[in-house]
Design an enzyme around this catalytic site. Sequence first.
Site, PDB file in Angstrom:
ATOM      1  N   GLY A 218       0.540  -1.301   0.220  1.00 56.55           N
ATOM      2  CA  GLY A 218      -0.130   0.280   0.217  1.00 56.55           C
ATOM      3  C   GLY A 218       0.462   0.913  -0.079  1.00 56.55           C
ATOM      4  O   GLY A 218       2.178   1.196  -0.157  1.00 56.55           O
ATOM      5  N   ASP A 219       0.218   2.473  -0.125  1.00 59.44           N
ATOM      6  CA  ASP A 219       0.630   3.677   0.192  1.00 59.44           C
ATOM      7  C   ASP A 219       0.128   4.501   1.027  1.00 59.44           C
ATOM      8  O   ASP A 219      -0.979   4.824   0.864  1.00 59.44           O
ATOM      9  CB  ASP A 219       0.718   4.167  -1.323  1.00 59.44           C
ATOM     10  CG  ASP A 219       1.057   6.181  -1.366  1.00 59.44           C
ATOM     11  OD1 ASP A 219       1.740   6.147  -1.055  1.00 59.44           O
ATOM     12  OD2 ASP A 219       1.302   6.050  -2.432  1.00 59.44           O
ATOM     13  N   PHE A 220       1.380   4.896   2.008  1.00 63.20           N
ATOM     14  CA  PHE A 220       0.772   5.637   3.690  1.00 63.20           C
ATOM     15  C   PHE A 220       0.582   7.027   2.648  1.00 63.20           C
ATOM     16  O   PHE A 220      -0.620   7.365   3.640  1.00 63.20           O
ATOM     17  CB  PHE A 220       1.421   5.684   4.247  1.00 63.20           C
ATOM     18  CG  PHE A 220       3.042   6.080   3.635  1.00 63.20           C
ATOM     19  CD1 PHE A 220       3.197   7.440   3.378  1.00 63.20           C
ATOM     20  CD2 PHE A 220       4.130   5.387   4.312  1.00 63.20           C
ATOM     21  CE1 PHE A 220       4.238   7.703   2.578  1.00 63.20           C
ATOM     22  CE2 PHE A 220       5.705   6.134   4.113  1.00 63.20           C
ATOM     23  CZ  PHE A 220       5.870   6.888   3.687  1.00 63.20           C
ATOM     24  N   HIS A 238      10.578  12.591   8.652  1.00 66.03           N
ATOM     25  CA  HIS A 238      11.395  13.589   8.649  1.00 66.03           C
ATOM     26  C   HIS A 238      11.637  13.959   6.743  1.00 66.03           C
ATOM     27  O   HIS A 238      12.713  14.213   6.083  1.00 66.03           O
ATOM     28  CB  HIS A 238      12.853  13.485   8.717  1.00 66.03           C
ATOM     29  CG  HIS A 238      13.439  11.774   8.644  1.00 66.03           C
ATOM     30  ND1 HIS A 238      14.809  11.723   9.355  1.00 66.03           N
ATOM     31  CD2 HIS A 238      13.298  11.021   7.878  1.00 66.03           C
ATOM     32  CE1 HIS A 238      15.693  10.841   8.434  1.00 66.03           C
ATOM     33  NE2 HIS A 238      14.823  10.076   7.628  1.00 66.03           N
TER      34      HIS A 238
END
Length: 328
Positions: A218-220, A238
């Site tokens: 998935g993709d956050f 960061h």
Amino acid sequence: MTQMVYGFWISRSLQIMAELGIADIIGDEPKTAEELAKASGTHAPALRRMLRLLSGLGVLIKDEQTQAFGLTELGEMLRKDSPGSVYGSLRAHGHLLSWSAWGDLVSSLKTGQPSVEKFMGDSFFGYLSSHPEDAAIFNGSMAAYQSLNAPAVVGAYDFSQVRSVVDVGGGTGTLLGHILQSHPHLKGALFELPHVKAEATARLNGMGLGNRCQVLEGDFFAKIPAGHDVYILSQILHDWDDERSLKILTNMREAMGPQSKLLIVETVLPGDNVQHFGNLYDMAMLVLVGGRERTGPEYSALVEKAGLRVHRVLPTYMPPSVVEVVPA
């Protein structure tokens, strides 16, 4: 001041030592400059001069009788598979993360944008996605760095009452694997982009954790899996500016239950007039990805915008701290 002015000469010598594999060629048996030159394809008299430099810095030690150079305890850290190895970091910083990016630092200072994009022709992570050999070098450096951070995180945070933990953007699973090995009662999940899945699965299976850990794709920036007690964002925020970090945190808040906790593992800057490793990393984030390190108050302000609050900050013996965040 002189050490600061010429410091990059030393770091470059160490980077080349890693690139040539000199420490691994030496191994457990000291070798002469001629032997090392033959094995590394270098010019023996020139190589001897660099070996002399590094012996003076305590990285190597020369036996005056045999004229052979061996590794000191410090030098052992240059070997690929030694505990606490800095080999991966030297390879990455000698190629991907150093010269071209830092050489155009003035561009980032004038624009606020990562200078690395000028010579890569893409964002840093975009470049890695299309250059697998460079990505392997970078992933190796991050795995080595996380192998040092992981025991520090485990020592700072009590996971004994936790049932499940998901490492969001956890790379190839170094940190999560260490947490699960240290706490046999835990079940875990690694949430990463599809191209990382194979390597992460192999690493976690190699650690004997295949039956207790899932690797989820998935993709956050889109959606984060729900239903876990503890979520981890280690060295993720960061990489991004406040706008993109807030998007990640907002998705995180949607995934978290009322009792869930988020552990942000990042260097927390102490503020001005303090010499701190995080200040160097903060500059690196500027030139590489356009992200930033943050102070404690800056983290508090950022997570509050996502409906979260900082509960406590737990220092570790490594530069990163564990910032425990809970629903507001």
